[in-house]
Write an enzyme that holds these catalytic residues in place. Structure first.
Site: not given
Ligand code: PEP
Length: 258
Positions: A13-15, A99, A101, A171, A177, A217, A238-239
């Site tokens: 997920n590049w956000k 998501h 966010e 999640e 994040g 994470s 994500g990251g």
């Molecule tokens: C996400 O955005 O779905 C996510 C899991 O982010 P991260 O891996 O950065 O925690």
């Protein structure tokens, strides 16, 4: 993972990160680091305007393109929105819905998540349906109750044939994040619980066949242990999905025999 019954999926997920110009170099580095044989489907969910460039650059290393949100509405006067039909038109194969966010910053509700998932399924796009509890809910021992409610609402009105094309991503909000990962036991417990909820609604076979991902994470170091859990069929990342070498390591971690 349990590859006998279901697909392993590693989804990034590049956000709201990256530019079109960065996609080709990203894919080249990903390809250079990718394991020779791979045992999973790989998806990158980018901002919708980047989907065509993602499809073009991702062909070589068999990376499918996904989006991060879709409109609840089919078409018409909804300025700024992008419909499932439009996502399908540019070639998106997957789309994240619900998501945390989007729930937090855009007030997305479980009912809306359900409408969006159905809109995507109608256009042949796989919804990656995100669920997960807050830290307060976990501390109050409400995790499974809350997540079960989210799953049931998100899947309401989706029949067993369409369920086969859905992915659930667990999640925990407190792990997204933050660098705080759920332990493999915590993640497994909730993913197993989600499968039990699905079993109750749809029966044993559909529950056994649906891919349930963990997100929060996940990184090159912890992926192997998380992915070794029997009910964790992949990751939503994500990251670490912004770093091709790290993302490739997570893909490699999904090659393990479970
Ligand atoms: C996400 O955005 O779905 C996510 C899991 O982010 P991260 O891996 O950065 O925690």
């Amino acid at each position: 993972m349990n590859r006998k019954y279901r697909k392993t999926v590693i989804a990034g997920n590049w956000k709201m990160n990256m530019l079109n110009s960065g996609i080709k170099p990203f894919m080249e580095e990903l390809k250079a680091n990718m394991p020779k044989n791979r045992n999973c489907d790989v998806v990158l969910c980018a901002p919708a305007i980047m989907v065509p460039a993602m499809i073009k650059a991702g062909k070589d290393c068999k990376v499918a393109a996904g989006a991060q949100d879709v409109s609840m509405y089919e078409k018409g006067a909804y300025t700024g929105e992008i419909s499932a039909d439009q996502l399908s038109d540019v070639g998106a194969k997957y789309c994240i819905v619900g998501h945390s966010e989007r729930r937090q910053y855009h007030g997305e509700t479980d009912i809306q998540v359900n409408i969006k998932a159905k809109a995507l399924l109608d256009k042949g796009i796989v919804p990656i349906i995100c669920v997960g509890e807050s830290l307060e809910q976990r501390e109050m021992d409400l995790t499974m109750e809350y997540v079960a409610y989210q799953v049931k609402t998100a899947l309401s009105g989706i029949d067993a044939a369409k369920l086969r094309r859905c992915i659930i991503a667990y999640e925990p909000i407190w792990a997204i994040g933050t660098g705080k990962t759920a332990t493999s036991e915590q993640a497994q417990e909730v993913c197993e619980g989600i499968r039990a909820v699905i079993r109750k609604i749809y029966g044993a076979r559909p529950a056994r066949a649906i891919s349930i991902l963990y997100g929060g994470s996940m990184n090159a170091k912890n992926a192997e242990e998380l992915l070794a859990q029997p009910d964790i069929d992949g990751g939503l990342i994500g990251g670490a999905s912004l770093k091709p070498a790290d993302f490739a390591k997570i893909i490699e971690a999904s090659n393990q025999e479970c």
